[in-house]
Structure formats: structure tokens, C-alpha cells
Design an enzyme around this catalytic site. Structure first.
Site, PDB file in Angstrom:
ATOM      1  N   HIS A 244     -10.147  -6.706   4.551  1.00  0.00           N
ATOM      2  CA  HIS A 244      -9.246  -5.570   4.738  1.00  0.00           C
ATOM      3  C   HIS A 244      -8.192  -5.856   5.803  1.00  0.00           C
ATOM      4  O   HIS A 244      -8.522  -5.979   6.980  1.00  0.00           O
ATOM      5  CB  HIS A 244     -10.103  -4.364   5.154  1.00  0.00           C
ATOM      6  CG  HIS A 244      -9.350  -3.097   5.291  1.00  0.00           C
ATOM      7  ND1 HIS A 244      -9.398  -2.329   6.426  1.00  0.00           N
ATOM      8  CD2 HIS A 244      -8.523  -2.446   4.435  1.00  0.00           C
ATOM      9  CE1 HIS A 244      -8.659  -1.250   6.262  1.00  0.00           C
ATOM     10  NE2 HIS A 244      -8.113  -1.298   5.061  1.00  0.00           N
ATOM     11  N   ARG A 245      -6.960  -6.015   5.375  1.00  0.00           N
ATOM     12  CA  ARG A 245      -5.840  -6.391   6.264  1.00  0.00           C
ATOM     13  C   ARG A 245      -6.131  -7.758   6.904  1.00  0.00           C
ATOM     14  O   ARG A 245      -5.761  -8.005   8.052  1.00  0.00           O
ATOM     15  CB  ARG A 245      -5.588  -5.328   7.330  1.00  0.00           C
ATOM     16  CG  ARG A 245      -5.543  -3.905   6.792  1.00  0.00           C
ATOM     17  CD  ARG A 245      -5.344  -2.873   7.892  1.00  0.00           C
ATOM     18  NE  ARG A 245      -5.576  -1.516   7.420  1.00  0.00           N
ATOM     19  CZ  ARG A 245      -5.605  -0.442   8.193  1.00  0.00           C
ATOM     20  NH1 ARG A 245      -5.384  -0.552   9.477  1.00  0.00           N
ATOM     21  NH2 ARG A 245      -5.830   0.760   7.694  1.00  0.00           N
TER      22      ARG A 245
ATOM     23  N   GLU B 241      -6.796  -8.426   1.536  1.00  0.00           N
ATOM     24  CA  GLU B 241      -6.005  -7.235   1.212  1.00  0.00           C
ATOM     25  C   GLU B 241      -4.939  -7.104   2.276  1.00  0.00           C
ATOM     26  O   GLU B 241      -5.220  -7.362   3.466  1.00  0.00           O
ATOM     27  CB  GLU B 241      -6.921  -5.993   1.223  1.00  0.00           C
ATOM     28  CG  GLU B 241      -6.248  -4.700   0.801  1.00  0.00           C
ATOM     29  CD  GLU B 241      -5.705  -3.823   1.940  1.00  0.00           C
ATOM     30  OE1 GLU B 241      -5.070  -2.816   1.649  1.00  0.00           O
ATOM     31  OE2 GLU B 241      -5.918  -4.174   3.124  1.00  0.00           O
TER      32      GLU B 241
ATOM     33  N   ASP C 247      -1.042  -4.857   3.389  1.00  0.00           N
ATOM     34  CA  ASP C 247      -0.166  -3.702   3.146  1.00  0.00           C
ATOM     35  C   ASP C 247       1.289  -4.161   3.183  1.00  0.00           C
ATOM     36  O   ASP C 247       1.683  -4.879   4.113  1.00  0.00           O
ATOM     37  CB  ASP C 247      -0.396  -2.657   4.237  1.00  0.00           C
ATOM     38  CG  ASP C 247      -1.858  -2.256   4.317  1.00  0.00           C
ATOM     39  OD1 ASP C 247      -2.371  -1.731   3.323  1.00  0.00           O
ATOM     40  OD2 ASP C 247      -2.484  -2.505   5.373  1.00  0.00           O
TER      41      ASP C 247
ATOM     42  N   HIS D 230       1.127  -2.266   7.967  1.00  0.00           N
ATOM     43  CA  HIS D 230       0.490  -1.072   7.417  1.00  0.00           C
ATOM     44  C   HIS D 230       1.421   0.138   7.379  1.00  0.00           C
ATOM     45  O   HIS D 230       1.576   0.795   6.351  1.00  0.00           O
ATOM     46  CB  HIS D 230      -0.770  -0.740   8.225  1.00  0.00           C
ATOM     47  CG  HIS D 230      -1.581   0.363   7.636  1.00  0.00           C
ATOM     48  ND1 HIS D 230      -1.352   1.693   7.922  1.00  0.00           N
ATOM     49  CD2 HIS D 230      -2.601   0.353   6.747  1.00  0.00           C
ATOM     50  CE1 HIS D 230      -2.201   2.446   7.250  1.00  0.00           C
ATOM     51  NE2 HIS D 230      -2.977   1.650   6.522  1.00  0.00           N
TER      52      HIS D 230
ATOM     53  N   GLU E 115      -1.373  -4.165  -1.425  1.00  0.00           N
ATOM     54  CA  GLU E 115      -1.235  -2.703  -1.388  1.00  0.00           C
ATOM     55  C   GLU E 115       0.219  -2.331  -1.145  1.00  0.00           C
ATOM     56  O   GLU E 115       0.809  -2.677  -0.110  1.00  0.00           O
ATOM     57  CB  GLU E 115      -2.117  -2.049  -0.313  1.00  0.00           C
ATOM     58  CG  GLU E 115      -1.961  -0.528  -0.435  1.00  0.00           C
ATOM     59  CD  GLU E 115      -2.803   0.302   0.500  1.00  0.00           C
ATOM     60  OE1 GLU E 115      -3.729  -0.206   1.154  1.00  0.00           O
ATOM     61  OE2 GLU E 115      -2.506   1.518   0.559  1.00  0.00           O
TER      62      GLU E 115
ATOM     63  N   LYS F 195       2.775   0.022   0.039  1.00  0.00           N
ATOM     64  CA  LYS F 195       2.738   1.165   0.966  1.00  0.00           C
ATOM     65  C   LYS F 195       4.016   1.988   0.911  1.00  0.00           C
ATOM     66  O   LYS F 195       4.108   3.014   1.568  1.00  0.00           O
ATOM     67  CB  LYS F 195       2.540   0.656   2.398  1.00  0.00           C
ATOM     68  CG  LYS F 195       1.086   0.333   2.736  1.00  0.00           C
ATOM     69  CD  LYS F 195       0.210   1.566   2.815  1.00  0.00           C
ATOM     70  CE  LYS F 195      -1.150   1.284   3.406  1.00  0.00           C
ATOM     71  NZ  LYS F 195      -2.130   2.321   3.055  1.00  0.00           N
TER      72      LYS F 195
ATOM     73  N   ASP G  15     -13.563  -4.964   7.090  1.00  0.00           N
ATOM     74  CA  ASP G  15     -12.868  -5.576   8.234  1.00  0.00           C
ATOM     75  C   ASP G  15     -13.606  -6.822   8.721  1.00  0.00           C
ATOM     76  O   ASP G  15     -13.080  -7.577   9.531  1.00  0.00           O
ATOM     77  CB  ASP G  15     -12.818  -4.579   9.413  1.00  0.00           C
ATOM     78  CG  ASP G  15     -12.076  -3.298   9.055  1.00  0.00           C
ATOM     79  OD1 ASP G  15     -11.145  -3.353   8.246  1.00  0.00           O
ATOM     80  OD2 ASP G  15     -12.449  -2.225   9.593  1.00  0.00           O
TER      81      ASP G  15
HETATM   82  O1  G3P Z   1      -8.044  -1.234   0.269  1.00  0.00           O
HETATM   83  C1  G3P Z   1      -7.504   0.039   0.367  1.00  0.00           C
HETATM   84  C2  G3P Z   1      -7.267   0.447   1.779  1.00  0.00           C
HETATM   85  O2  G3P Z   1      -6.666  -0.603   2.468  1.00  0.00           O
HETATM   86  C3  G3P Z   1      -6.452   1.696   1.854  1.00  0.00           C
HETATM   87  O3  G3P Z   1      -6.357   2.245   3.135  1.00  0.00           O
HETATM   88  O4  G3P Z   1      -5.170   2.741   5.209  1.00  0.00           O
HETATM   89  O5  G3P Z   1      -6.477   0.710   5.073  1.00  0.00           O
HETATM   90  O6  G3P Z   1      -4.352   0.866   3.848  1.00  0.00           O
HETATM   91  P1  G3P Z   1      -5.559   1.608   4.361  1.00  0.00           P
HETATM   92 CA    CA Z   2      -4.480  -1.252   2.901  1.00  0.00          CA
END
Ligand code: G3P
Ligand code: CA
Length: 248
Positions: free
Chosen positions: A5-6, A32, A34, A47, A106, A108, A233
């Protein structure tokens, strides 16, 4: 599948090259990130729509050129070891991806990013299976599936509890959206998801994915129910725990 995640954002500054490289070192199956569009039409990995949280200086990404954004330090916040880390372009992120590994892109912002995003994806000649698009905005998923039907796209939904204990969107509403936009699946928050939700989604022909899960037991719960990917994470920790359970 374990998705970072990120990047490995528990241990490195989110949405940066150090975080993505650490995720690969830790054995993540996918990263992943953004993405937003800059004033000069470049796709960058950050993000928020502005830079205040990431860099401590408030620039609005869509009103700022890549050159200006590149001057910001988005690493120092996570510790002196990351000082001097800049916001990466999508091309720089693509360059980190090992063979056969994947990226969850993702979106955004809005539809305006799609033409440039698809150009970048085809420039880097990643395999179709390596790229997945995700977005909370169903309109964006519909457009991605129309312009690039060969790529998978998942609609994201953050399920919120109503006063009566039910969750929004309901399963029926989620299904209606997924069908309407021709999504391949749904990426959901953890809240509001039970056995029945996942089973009904799968029976209707849609994949289930979940974010953000940092506890091995919860990751295992989803894996046991057929959830196709767990976004975390801490990809190293989750990967190790799932592997240990699978070899028992
Ligand atoms: O994988 C989806 C998730 O990343 C969405 O929420 O706020 O972390 O971008 P956020
Ligand atoms: Ca995300």
C-alpha cells in the site's frame, strides 16, 4: 497476493521510490500507488491533490509543474535516511517493477488523467497482467474499461456503517455499480465485509480485494474466503505470515 500500500509505507515514505523498492525487497507481489496529473500533463505519484501532508508545503498538484514538484522533499518526514526523496513520476515507478510483478494504479483525480496514463502504460510495455487500475470514482473505472478493456479495473468502496447497523453501499448497490461500469472486481475497505458479502460477490462473477490490512490474522481471514489480494503497509510481515500458514 500481497499488495504494498503506497509501497512499503509502514517503513518508508509513502508513494516514493524507496517505498516501492523496499516492497519488492520484501517480496510483495504488487505495489499500489496514488496518481495525479500535473499542470504540464505529467502523471505523478502522490496521495493528496496538494502537497501539504507529503512535503509540508502547500502546492496544488494540478496547478504545479513537474519541475516545481520535483523540488519538494517528501522523504524527510519519515526520517533523515529518506531526506532528499522526491515525488516520482509514473515512469520512475514503472522502472522499479520486476518481471511478472504488478502495479495497482489508483487514479486519485478525474477522467482528465486517463489519456496520459494510458500513453505511459503503453510506453513502458508492461504486460497487460501487470497493470491494474483502481478508483473510488465509478465514472473513471467505466472510462478506463471503455478505453483499455484488456486491463483489469477494480472499483473501490469504503463501506460506512449506517445508524441501523447496515453498511453503505449495500451489497446490491455495489453490484449494480460493478455491472454498470464493467469493473472486474471490487476493492473494499475491511469494514462491513463478511463471508456472505465476499461469497455473493464471487458468485456474481466479481473478484474481491481488500485494503488496508496490517494484521496477519485478518489477512488470513480474507485469503481463506477467496479474497484475491490484500493491500498492506507491511508487505514483508504479511507475506511471511501467509506463507508460514500455507506451509503448515
Ligand atoms: O488500495 C486502495 C486504497 O489505497 C484506497 O485508499 O486512501 O489509501 O488511497 P487510500
Ligand atoms: Ca491508494
Amino acid at each position: 497476493m500481497v499488495v504494498a500500500h503506497r509501497g512499503a509505507s509502514g517503513e518508508a515514505p509513502e508513494n516514493t521510490i524507496p517505498a516501492f523498492n523496499l516492497a519488492w525487497q520484501q517480496g510483495a507481489d504488487a505495489i499500489e500507488g496514488d496518481f495525479h496529473l500535473t499542470k504540464d500533463g505529467q502523471v505523478v505519484c502522490i496521495h493528496d491533490a496538494n502537497t501539504i501532508k507529503a512535503a509540508g508545503k502547500n502546492l496544488v498538484v494540478k496547478n504545479t509543474t513537474l519541475a516545481e514538484l520535483k523540488k519538494l522533499d517528501v522523504g524527510i518526514k519519515k526520517g533523515p535516511a529518506f531526506e532528499g526523496t522526491s515525488i516520482p513520476t509514473i515512469g520512475e515507478v514503472f522502472e522499479t517493477i520486476p518481471e511478472k510483478k504488478k502495479i495497482y494504479i489508483e487514479i486519485k483525480c478525474g477522467l482528465e488523467i486517463i489519456p496520459q496514463l494510458l500513453k505511459e502504460v503503453s510506453k513502458f510495455q508492461l504486460e497487460k497482467e501487470q497493470v491494474v487500475f483502481i478508483c473510488f470514482d465509478a465514472k473513471v473505472i467505466a472510462e478506463v474499461k471503455m478505453k483499455a478493456p484488456d486491463f483489469k479495473a477494480y472499483w473501490l468502496a469504503d463501506l460506512k456503517q449506517n445508524k441501523d447497523g447496515t453498511f453503505k453501499p449495500s451489497f446490491e448497490d455495489a453490484l449494480t455499480t460493478l455491472r454498470k461500469v464493467k469493473a472486474d472486481g471490487m476493492g473494499s475497505s475491511r469494514s462491513g465485509i463478511d463471508d456472505e458479502f465476499i461469497a455473493r460477490l464471487q458468485n456474481a462473477g466479481f473478484e474481491h480485494h481488500v485494503w488496508t490490512v496490517n494484521e496477519p490474522k485478518i489477512a488470513q481471514w480474507f485469503v481463506d474466503r477467496g479474497t484475491r489480494s490484500v493491500t498492506t503497509d507491511f508487505p514483508g510481515k504479511i507475506k511471511r505470515a501467509l506463507k508460514a500458514k500455507a506451509s503448515n
